[in-house]
Design a protein around this motif. Structure first.
Motif, mmCIF file in Angstrom:
data_model
loop_
_atom_site.group_PDB
_atom_site.id
_atom_site.type_symbol
_atom_site.label_atom_id
_atom_site.label_comp_id
_atom_site.label_asym_id
_atom_site.label_seq_id
_atom_site.Cartn_x
_atom_site.Cartn_y
_atom_site.Cartn_z
ATOM 1 N N ALA A 155 43.845 8.033 31.798
ATOM 2 C CA ALA A 155 45.243 7.872 31.386
ATOM 3 C C ALA A 155 45.369 8.094 29.884
ATOM 4 N N VAL A 156 46.424 8.812 29.504
ATOM 5 C CA VAL A 156 46.764 9.018 28.099
ATOM 6 C C VAL A 156 48.184 8.503 27.910
ATOM 7 N N VAL A 157 48.351 7.507 27.047
ATOM 8 C CA VAL A 157 49.656 6.892 26.804
ATOM 9 C C VAL A 157 50.075 7.213 25.372
ATOM 10 N N LEU A 158 51.237 7.835 25.233
ATOM 11 C CA LEU A 158 51.756 8.194 23.915
ATOM 12 C C LEU A 158 52.661 7.079 23.411
ATOM 13 N N ALA A 159 52.259 6.449 22.312
ATOM 14 C CA ALA A 159 52.982 5.267 21.818
ATOM 15 C C ALA A 159 53.204 5.318 20.316
ATOM 16 N N GLY A 160 53.141 6.500 19.724
ATOM 17 C CA GLY A 160 53.227 6.582 18.276
ATOM 18 C C GLY A 160 54.476 7.226 17.737
ATOM 19 N N MET B 165 43.590 6.517 19.541
ATOM 20 C CA MET B 165 43.476 7.824 18.908
ATOM 21 C C MET B 165 44.772 8.080 18.162
ATOM 22 N N ARG B 166 44.731 8.978 17.188
ATOM 23 C CA ARG B 166 45.947 9.353 16.453
ATOM 24 C C ARG B 166 45.946 10.856 16.263
ATOM 25 N N ALA C 242 51.127 17.486 20.085
ATOM 26 C CA ALA C 242 49.945 17.202 19.264
ATOM 27 C C ALA C 242 49.318 15.871 19.654
ATOM 28 N N ALA C 243 50.141 14.878 19.956
ATOM 29 C CA ALA C 243 49.622 13.571 20.365
ATOM 30 C C ALA C 243 48.892 13.680 21.699
ATOM 31 N N LEU C 244 49.454 14.429 22.637
ATOM 32 C CA LEU C 244 48.804 14.621 23.928
ATOM 33 C C LEU C 244 47.448 15.303 23.757
ATOM 34 N N ASP C 245 47.404 16.323 22.906
ATOM 35 C CA ASP C 245 46.151 17.023 22.652
ATOM 36 C C ASP C 245 45.107 16.073 22.082
ATOM 37 N N ALA C 246 45.518 15.202 21.168
ATOM 38 C CA ALA C 246 44.577 14.253 20.570
ATOM 39 C C ALA C 246 44.040 13.279 21.615
ATOM 40 N N GLY C 247 44.932 12.727 22.445
ATOM 41 C CA GLY C 247 44.492 11.778 23.460
ATOM 42 C C GLY C 247 43.590 12.409 24.498
ATOM 43 N N LEU C 248 43.870 13.646 24.848
ATOM 44 C CA LEU C 248 43.103 14.328 25.886
ATOM 45 C C LEU C 248 41.658 14.562 25.457
ATOM 46 N N ARG C 249 41.404 14.573 24.167
ATOM 47 C CA ARG C 249 40.047 14.793 23.665
ATOM 48 C C ARG C 249 39.094 13.656 24.057
ATOM 49 N N LEU C 250 39.638 12.499 24.388
ATOM 50 C CA LEU C 250 38.801 11.366 24.776
ATOM 51 C C LEU C 250 38.748 11.167 26.284
ATOM 52 N N THR C 251 39.151 12.149 27.052
ATOM 53 C CA THR C 251 39.119 12.041 28.510
ATOM 54 C C THR C 251 38.077 12.988 29.074
ATOM 55 N N ASN C 252 37.611 12.693 30.282
ATOM 56 C CA ASN C 252 36.664 13.593 30.937
ATOM 57 C C ASN C 252 36.880 13.724 32.433
ATOM 58 N N GLU D 173 38.730 14.706 36.056
ATOM 59 C CA GLU D 173 39.359 15.952 36.517
ATOM 60 C C GLU D 173 40.874 15.888 36.391
ATOM 61 N N PHE D 174 41.418 14.677 36.496
ATOM 62 C CA PHE D 174 42.863 14.492 36.425
ATOM 63 C C PHE D 174 43.210 13.545 35.282
ATOM 64 N N ALA D 175 44.352 13.797 34.670
ATOM 65 C CA ALA D 175 44.835 12.948 33.578
ATOM 66 C C ALA D 175 46.280 12.553 33.860
ATOM 67 N N VAL D 176 46.559 11.265 33.832
ATOM 68 C CA VAL D 176 47.925 10.768 33.931
ATOM 69 C C VAL D 176 48.444 10.582 32.510
ATOM 70 N N VAL D 177 49.557 11.227 32.203
ATOM 71 C CA VAL D 177 50.130 11.182 30.853
ATOM 72 C C VAL D 177 51.448 10.420 30.910
ATOM 73 N N LEU D 178 51.570 9.398 30.074
ATOM 74 C CA LEU D 178 52.720 8.503 30.128
ATOM 75 C C LEU D 178 53.235 8.212 28.726
ATOM 76 N N SER D 179 54.542 8.047 28.622
ATOM 77 C CA SER D 179 55.108 7.496 27.398
ATOM 78 C C SER D 179 55.033 5.976 27.489
ATOM 79 N N ALA D 180 55.213 5.303 26.363
ATOM 80 C CA ALA D 180 55.016 3.850 26.313
ATOM 81 C C ALA D 180 56.314 3.080 26.492
ATOM 82 N N ASP D 181 57.356 3.724 27.025
ATOM 83 C CA ASP D 181 58.661 3.053 27.100
ATOM 84 C C ASP D 181 59.241 3.104 28.512
ATOM 85 N N LEU D 182 58.389 2.893 29.514
ATOM 86 C CA LEU D 182 58.788 3.010 30.919
ATOM 87 C C LEU D 182 58.742 1.632 31.577
#
Length: 307
Positions: free
Chosen positions: A28-33, A84-85, A95-105, A107-116
């Motif tokens: 999971a990659v959560v964008l909160a910045g 990550m930043r 750009a934030a998604l790209d940064a977060g994705l660098r710490l994943t490995n 096959e699938f990535a769930v991408v979420l905003s932090a205001d749901l």
């Protein structure tokens, strides 16, 4: 990158586990910045809805992830995550998604905003199932107006990385690029869900979210979840069992006895195995006692010396 305490025990290179019920490993990659300009620059991930910060509500929805990366400055969270930043900070969601994705490995990535506020784990699993079954590159929620929500989505990590690399090469970086540039390069499948895709961009949105969780159909589950989160309890309890005990005690003994009795049920369960089965066993014993108590009071019990 920095970690909060306690640190995420899952290293970036460890094998991913499977999402319960789907057999689909995911990170999971959560964008909160974000700057939260429509909230006057308020700390949006920390705004509370139902007594819990918005960020913690989103983290609960992706609790089945093998690893979770939050792209933002570190802060206390209800469960361990990695931080990550994007560079530079404030470079935008792509750009934030790209940064977060660098710490994943996975096959699938769930991408979420932090205001749901209404996202739940079942919705995350539905997105993963739709992605796996469709063969698409991404499964996106759509909102009440049918608009794509790329920050409530599941992606094939390889396809997402390739699209990000292509964008970076085309635009000499990812700063300021809109998300639609990214999703335009992917094969999409869509999952309509007006409630789960509801995000809090304004104070009016936050007011509506706070009002909704206090409605009759939602308030009990919301309150129990908030209490468990506050007390650090990770236990699924059949609330109907406890409500039935409270009802029987209030009716057969005295109304103030109900909350005290449910406390004692919990205490007794903790003295045993401390699981849902122990709670149900203790509740059953108390319910039986309450019925005997009521029978004695009403005179319906058979006298010991009766023929």
């Amino acid at each position: 990158m920095t970690d909060n305490a306690p640190a995420d025990p899952t290293p970036a290179t460890s094998p991913a586990s499977s999402a319960p019920g789907t057999g689909t490993p995911y990170d999971a990659v959560v964008l909160a910045g974000g700057a939260a300009r429509r909230l006057g620059g308020a700390d949006k991930p920390g705004v509370q809805v139902g007594g819990r910060p918005l960020l913690d509500r989103v983290l609960a929805a992706c609790a089945g992830a093998a690893g979770t990366v939050v792209v933002a400055d570190p802060r206390p969270t209800a469960r361990p995550v990695r931080w990550m930043r994007e560079e530079p900070p404030g470079a935008g969601p792509v750009a934030a998604l790209d940064a977060g994705l660098r710490l994943t490995n996975a096959e699938f990535a769930v991408v979420l905003s932090a205001d749901l506020p209404f996202l739940d784990e079942a919705t995350v699993l539905r997105l993963l199932a739709a992605l796996r079954e469709s063969g698409a590159d991404a499964a996106l929620l759509t909102d009440a107006d049918g608009r794509d929500q790329p920050l409530v989505a599941a992606y094939r990590t390889g396809a997402l990385r390739a699209a990000l690399d292509a964008l970076a090469a085309e635009h000499d970086g990812l700063t300021g690029l809109p998300l639609r540039r990214l999703t335009a390069a992917l094969r999409l499948t869509r999952v309509p869900d007006a409630l789960a895709s509801f995000d809090c961009d304004t104070w009016d949105d936050i007011s509506r979210a706070r009002a909704r969780i206090r409605e009759h159909g939602h308030v009990l589950n919301e309150w129990i979840t908030a209490v468990k989160n506050e007390l650090g309890i990770d236990l699924d309890v059949d609330t109907r069992v406890l409500l039935d005990v409270a009802r029987d005690v209030a009716h057969g003994v005295a109304r103030p006895a109900a909350p005290l009795t449910t406390f004692l049920v919990g205490y007794a369960a903790a003295q045993g195995k401390g699981d849902a089965e122990a709670i149900a066993e203790a509740a059953g014993k108390v319910a039986s006692l309450a019925l005997r108590w009521e029978a004695e009071h009403s005179g319906s019990a058979t006298a010991p010396d009766a023929g």
